[in-house]
Design a protein around this motif. Structure first.
Motif, short mmCIF file in Angstrom:
data_model
loop_
_atom_site.label_atom_id
_atom_site.label_comp_id
_atom_site.label_asym_id
_atom_site.label_seq_id
_atom_site.Cartn_x
_atom_site.Cartn_y
_atom_site.Cartn_z
N LEU A 24 0.84 -1.19 0.00
CA LEU A 24 0.00 0.00 0.00
C LEU A 24 0.88 1.24 0.00
N ARG A 25 0.24 2.38 -0.19
CA ARG A 25 0.91 3.66 -0.16
C ARG A 25 0.16 4.56 0.81
N PHE A 26 0.90 5.25 1.67
CA PHE A 26 0.27 6.04 2.72
C PHE A 26 0.88 7.43 2.76
N GLY A 27 0.07 8.40 3.16
CA GLY A 27 0.55 9.76 3.29
C GLY A 27 -0.26 10.74 2.46
N PRO A 28 0.05 12.02 2.57
CA PRO A 28 -0.70 13.05 1.83
C PRO A 28 -0.54 12.90 0.32
#
Length: 281
Positions: A4-8
């Motif tokens: 997954l990819r997380f962050g703004p």
């Protein structure tokens, strides 16, 4: 693996979901998930990493699209028998292939923006397939060996743009935020049979799509093999494999998205998306 990819928006980091459901930071091992970074070889290297050796992300915050970008965002139209029937269309004899603009890619829980002049916004839960190695003239028997993984996609559509304005379907499929993808890229080894997955979509708490991938007219393997006869599929390409019955276009009376609607989108084993619709500025 569940990646997954997380962050703004624009600053996402790559991560892995461990067996306890914790997000682990993979940014020391891979810059991001796109193109060759999701090739079969790259995924094998990530698979060799002990998740316990990775930093825990206590508060990952926003979950981004499971891919940073895609070379191509392909879609298959009218690929569920009951969906073809509800639209009044004859089941296709060969897969119907079209594209979404890659700029439609968005996070699984990001707001879906209803574009200006939209009057027929619609929803479509779909099984997404991510290609893991270059595929050209692939046999159906070998096709699944080219798959890096699977994900949930909501192929958001604007039916009047798609069908009433001439030209190709792409302009009804491509507005920004019309491609919620994720939350995870689930590697192919964790999906025993892509033709045996439940798919569903709830609209404002009501289940409007409830089916499984066995209703597909063309299987994932058939789609990959077919497409590879006409084009080179590349690592990181996404194929949205079609939607089951229950779209707004097929309802009587028809029903379309309005600002404030809430969608919950699920594919068995691949996670859940939650989106609220908002009007364009």
């Amino acid at each position: 693996m569940k990646l997954l990819r997380f962050g703004p928006v624009g600053s996402e980091k790559p991560g892995m979901l461990d067996s306890d459901g914790q997000v682990r930071d993979l940014s020391a091992h891979v810059a991001d998930f796109a193109g060759d970074a999701v090739s079969l070889e790259a995924l094998d290297k990530l698979r060799a990493i002990d998740p316990a050796s990775l930093p825990v992300v206590a508060e990952p915050g926003r979950i981004g699209a499971c891919l940073a970008s895609v070379p191509n965002f392909f879609c298959i139209g009218l690929n569920y028998a009951k969906h073809a029937a509800e639209t009044g269309a004859e089941p296709p004899k060969e897969p119907i292939i079209f594209s979404k603009a890659t700029s439609a890619l968005s996070g699984p829980n990001d707001a879906v923006v209803i574009p200006r002049n939209s009057v027929k916004g619609d929803w479509e839960v779909e099984l997404g397939v991510v290609i893991g190695k270059a595929a050209s003239y692939v046999s159906e028997a070998d096709a699944l060996s080219y798959v890096a993984g699977y994900c949930v996609i909501n192929d958001v559509s604007e039916r009047s743009f798609q069908a009433e304005r001439g030209g190709q379907w792409i302009k009804g499929k491509s507005a920004p935020t019309f491609g919620p993808t994720g939350p995870w890229l689930v590697t192919a080894d964790e999906v025993a049979d892509p033709q045996n997955l439940k798919v569903s979509l709830d609209l404002n708490g009501e289940t409007v799509q409830d089916s499984d991938t066995s209703d597909m007219i063309f299987t994932v393997a058939e789609i990959i093999s077919y497409m590879s006869q006409f084009m080179l599929l590349q690592p990181g390409d996404i194929i949205a494999t079609g939607t089951p019955s229950g779209v707004g276009l097929g309802m009587k009376p028809q029903r379309f998205l309005r600002p404030g609607d809430e969608m919950v989108v699920r594919v068995e084993g691949l996670g859940e998306q939650r989106q609220t619709t908002v009007a364009a500025d």
